[in-house]
Design a protein around this motif. Structure first.
Motif, PDB file in Angstrom:
ATOM      1  N   CYS A 264     -38.275 -20.324   5.467  1.00 28.27           N
ATOM      2  CA  CYS A 264     -37.694 -21.609   5.325  1.00 28.27           C
ATOM      3  C   CYS A 264     -36.129 -21.295   5.577  1.00 28.27           C
ATOM      4  O   CYS A 264     -35.762 -20.319   5.281  1.00 28.27           O
ATOM      5  CB  CYS A 264     -37.724 -22.294   3.871  1.00 28.27           C
ATOM      6  N   ARG A 265     -35.423 -22.200   6.175  1.00 32.83           N
ATOM      7  CA  ARG A 265     -34.095 -22.397   6.265  1.00 32.83           C
ATOM      8  C   ARG A 265     -33.457 -23.747   6.071  1.00 32.83           C
ATOM      9  O   ARG A 265     -34.129 -24.737   6.314  1.00 32.83           O
ATOM     10  CB  ARG A 265     -33.705 -21.606   7.464  1.00 32.83           C
ATOM     11  N   ILE A 266     -32.303 -23.834   5.465  1.00 31.43           N
ATOM     12  CA  ILE A 266     -31.725 -25.024   5.337  1.00 31.43           C
ATOM     13  C   ILE A 266     -31.072 -25.530   6.696  1.00 31.43           C
ATOM     14  O   ILE A 266     -30.692 -24.733   7.313  1.00 31.43           O
ATOM     15  CB  ILE A 266     -30.659 -25.115   4.097  1.00 31.43           C
ATOM     16  N   THR A 267     -31.115 -26.920   6.916  1.00 31.91           N
ATOM     17  CA  THR A 267     -30.684 -27.292   8.160  1.00 31.91           C
ATOM     18  C   THR A 267     -29.095 -28.071   7.565  1.00 31.91           C
ATOM     19  O   THR A 267     -29.013 -28.075   6.331  1.00 31.91           O
ATOM     20  CB  THR A 267     -31.333 -28.624   8.601  1.00 31.91           C
ATOM     21  N   GLN A 268     -28.308 -28.430   8.751  1.00 33.94           N
ATOM     22  CA  GLN A 268     -27.198 -29.023   8.578  1.00 33.94           C
ATOM     23  C   GLN A 268     -27.059 -30.245   7.569  1.00 33.94           C
ATOM     24  O   GLN A 268     -26.349 -30.256   6.857  1.00 33.94           O
ATOM     25  CB  GLN A 268     -26.349 -29.125   9.928  1.00 33.94           C
ATOM     26  N   ALA A 269     -28.051 -30.862   8.073  1.00 31.09           N
ATOM     27  CA  ALA A 269     -28.251 -32.196   7.213  1.00 31.09           C
ATOM     28  C   ALA A 269     -28.618 -31.897   5.604  1.00 31.09           C
ATOM     29  O   ALA A 269     -28.066 -32.552   4.679  1.00 31.09           O
ATOM     30  CB  ALA A 269     -29.667 -33.105   7.696  1.00 31.09           C
ATOM     31  N   GLY A 270     -29.373 -30.576   5.310  1.00 29.97           N
ATOM     32  CA  GLY A 270     -29.511 -30.287   4.102  1.00 29.97           C
ATOM     33  C   GLY A 270     -28.506 -29.676   3.346  1.00 29.97           C
ATOM     34  O   GLY A 270     -28.219 -30.086   2.285  1.00 29.97           O
ATOM     35  N   VAL A 271     -27.629 -29.070   4.244  1.00 32.10           N
ATOM     36  CA  VAL A 271     -26.469 -28.710   3.672  1.00 32.10           C
ATOM     37  C   VAL A 271     -25.313 -29.651   3.117  1.00 32.10           C
ATOM     38  O   VAL A 271     -24.918 -30.049   2.063  1.00 32.10           O
ATOM     39  CB  VAL A 271     -25.608 -27.742   4.627  1.00 32.10           C
TER      40      VAL A 271
END
Length: 93
Positions: A71-78
């Motif tokens: 899993c990795r965080i997306t720009q939208a998630g940040v």
């Protein structure tokens, strides 16, 4: 004035996952499970919700013969996480 808190991030487990992912490039499912002390089933459901919201990306592959979920965080998630933290600050200051 109090801004509404993102209900998706207001869940303890989803918030914990986002908090972990914001500080690393990517994380394996087993790492997230260990750190959050969640059951595999519950973690899986919550990761799916975060992915559907566009907050994280999930990649499924194999490490040898064993399945590997990363899993990795997306720009939208940040952005969502930072807004959540900022809005929460308004409640406690």
């Amino acid at each position: 004035m109090f801004k509404p808190l993102d209900p998706l991030l207001h869940s303890q487990l989803r918030l914990a996952v986002m908090s972990l992912l914001i500080s690393v490039e990517e994380a394996e499912f087993t790492f997230l499970k260990e750190k959050t002390e969640a059951t595999a089933g519950n973690l899986s459901v919550q990761l799916d919700k975060l992915e559907k919201a566009g907050y994280i990306g999930i990649e499924k592959s194999f490490k040898g013969k064993r399945p590997l979920t990363t899993c990795r965080i997306t720009q939208a998630g940040v952005k969502a996480f930072e807004e959540y933290v900022e809005n929460l600050r308004n409640y406690i200051e």
